[in-house]
Motif scaffolding. Structure first.
Motif, PDB file in Angstrom:
ATOM      1  N   MET A 211       1.075  -1.414  -0.106  1.00 38.77           N
ATOM      2  CA  MET A 211       0.468  -0.151   0.169  1.00 38.77           C
ATOM      3  C   MET A 211       0.954   1.085   0.099  1.00 38.77           C
ATOM      4  O   MET A 211       0.442   2.201  -0.567  1.00 38.77           O
ATOM      5  N   ASP A 212       1.800   1.424   0.670  1.00 34.41           N
ATOM      6  CA  ASP A 212       2.732   2.673   1.042  1.00 34.41           C
ATOM      7  C   ASP A 212       3.552   2.611  -0.084  1.00 34.41           C
ATOM      8  O   ASP A 212       4.062   4.537  -0.604  1.00 34.41           O
ATOM      9  N   LEU A 215       0.612   4.504  -2.358  1.00 33.59           N
ATOM     10  CA  LEU A 215       0.700   5.205  -1.965  1.00 33.59           C
ATOM     11  C   LEU A 215       1.716   6.407  -2.940  1.00 33.59           C
ATOM     12  O   LEU A 215       1.295   7.642  -3.336  1.00 33.59           O
ATOM     13  N   LYS A 216       3.125   6.182  -2.819  1.00 27.46           N
ATOM     14  CA  LYS A 216       4.205   6.930  -3.301  1.00 27.46           C
ATOM     15  C   LYS A 216       4.104   7.050  -4.857  1.00 27.46           C
ATOM     16  O   LYS A 216       4.351   7.964  -4.927  1.00 27.46           O
ATOM     17  N   ARG A 219       1.984   9.298  -5.446  1.00 28.43           N
ATOM     18  CA  ARG A 219       2.179  10.824  -5.153  1.00 28.43           C
ATOM     19  C   ARG A 219       3.442  11.827  -6.230  1.00 28.43           C
ATOM     20  O   ARG A 219       2.647  12.416  -6.082  1.00 28.43           O
ATOM     21  N   GLN A 254      -7.366   2.462   1.315  1.00 28.48           N
ATOM     22  CA  GLN A 254      -5.824   2.378   1.123  1.00 28.48           C
ATOM     23  C   GLN A 254      -5.405   3.771   0.242  1.00 28.48           C
ATOM     24  O   GLN A 254      -4.632   4.538   0.240  1.00 28.48           O
ATOM     25  N   VAL A 255      -5.743   2.946  -0.765  1.00 28.01           N
ATOM     26  CA  VAL A 255      -4.494   3.640  -1.867  1.00 28.01           C
ATOM     27  C   VAL A 255      -6.146   4.643  -3.026  1.00 28.01           C
ATOM     28  O   VAL A 255      -5.625   5.864  -3.609  1.00 28.01           O
TER      29      VAL A 255
END
Ligand SMILES: Nc1nc2c(ncn2[C@@H]2O[C@H](COP(=O)(O)OP(=O)(O)OP(=O)(O)O)[C@@H](O)[C@H]2O)c(=O)[nH]1
Ligand SMILES: [Mg+2]
Length: 314
Positions: A211-212, A215-216, A219, A254-255
């Motif tokens: 997930m991180d 998200l990165k 971004r 989450q995304v």
């Protein structure tokens, strides 16, 4: 994924054969249990069970059974009448859940991110879309192999890119996927690509790691283009059954997801799971996969899906 009218017949047949396992499971029961007898409570209970078996879920099964009973209770029906009535009720559940995937009428480059758990069909779906865009629409497509976790993932995607005649960017295993995504969009702006398709890994060290990373990527994409990704397609495998609901929830929350692709509808007798997923999700179903071939990705059409699911002709 637009369809020319002359392709429509083949398209519907592929859908029907893709959903054959699901529709067979439903139809056997319908034919055996209900037809030509006045509909009674016992048959309605059987119908409800059958719908649950097909993974439509208890709530939707109950709603469809109620409506079916109200319309037909005490009447005798032919097989086709039963199927027509069921198809209409399934389609009604899906009527506002259809979405259109149309990367060529949006801004350029139109950035599409593919997300989902490992094995769900991200890379294959991306490949099918790339082929459709380049071969059928003469679009200029750039593919970014954002699954930098596995070397084999890059090779698999490269084969699809070559087949489609699409441009291709990759990085060595372990490289930063977000940096690759950034460069891909920059390059597409310079070189005038219509569409950028970004594959992602389905498995990282752990779920939060995945997930991180997603998200990165998002971004970083926004630094090149604040509106990117224009589309975040969540790819869900129909053969995992009701697990698809949990996946939709996690990725959606989450995304963020703009459309759902449900793959492998040909690989299960429980293709009905598309219905609760569609109802639970904030984002519409845009595409469905009914086979591994390049032509086996279709725009989601609620009416056609519902008719095929109950084994009706177009
Ligand atoms: N029968 C069928 N198989 C499909 C469909 N879509 C994908 N597959 C197959 O499912 C398998 C996994 O597909 P991939 O595209 O590699 O899945 P992925 O999400 O990229 O997987 P990871 O890269 O491991 O995260 C492959 O063997 C595909 O051919 C479909 O609609 N029907
Ligand atoms: Mg993959």
């Amino acid at each position: 994924m637009s369809e020319k009218p002359e392709q429509k017949k083949g398209w519907f047949q592929r859908l029907t054969s893709g959903l054959a396992r699901s529709s067979q499971a439903m139809t056997e029961q319908v034919t055996g249990a209900f037809t030509k007898k006045p509909l009674d409570q016992e048959q309605l209970d059987q119908l409800e069970e059958m719908l649950i078996e097909a993974d439509l879920g208890p709530q939707i099964a109950a709603r469809i059974t109620d409506a079916f009973g109200k319309a037909r209770f005490g009447k005798s029906s032919t097989e086709t009448e039963v199927k027509e009535a069921l198809a209409e009720l399934v389609a009604a559940e899906l009527s506002d859940r259809e979405g259109v995937f149309d990367p060529l009428s949006g801004p350029k480059p139109y950035v599409v991110l593919f997300i989902g758990v490992n094995g769900s069909g991200k890379t294959t779906t991306l490949g099918k879309i790339a082929s459709d865009l380049t071969l059928n629409h003469k679009a200029k497509v750039l593919i970014a192999a954002g699954d930098t976790f596995r070397a084999a993932a890059v090779e698999q995607l490269k084969i699809w890119a070559d087949r489609a005649g699409a441009d291709f960017m990759s990085r060595p295993p372990g490289a930063d996927a977000a940096a690759l995504a950034y460069e891909a969009v920059e390059r597409a702006k310079l070189e005038g690509h219509d569409v950028v398709l970004i594959d992602t890994a389905g498995r990282l060290q752990n779920k939060q790691g995945l997930m991180d990373e997603l998200l990165k990527i998002i971004r970083v994409l926004k630094k090149v283009d604040p509106d990117a990704p224009h589309e975040t397609l969540l790819v869900l495998d129909a053969t995992v059954g009701r697990n698809a609901l949990a996946q939709e929830k996690i990725f959606g929350n989450q995304v963020g997801v703009s459309g759902i692709v449900m793959t492998k509808l040909d690989g299960t007798a429980r293709g009905g799971v598309l219905v609760p997923v569609a109802r639970a999700s904030d984002s519409p179903i845009k595409l469905i996969g009914v086979g591994e071939g390049v032509d086996d990705l279709q725009p989601f059409d609620a009416r056609a899906f519902s008719r095929s699911l109950v084994g009706l002709e177009d």
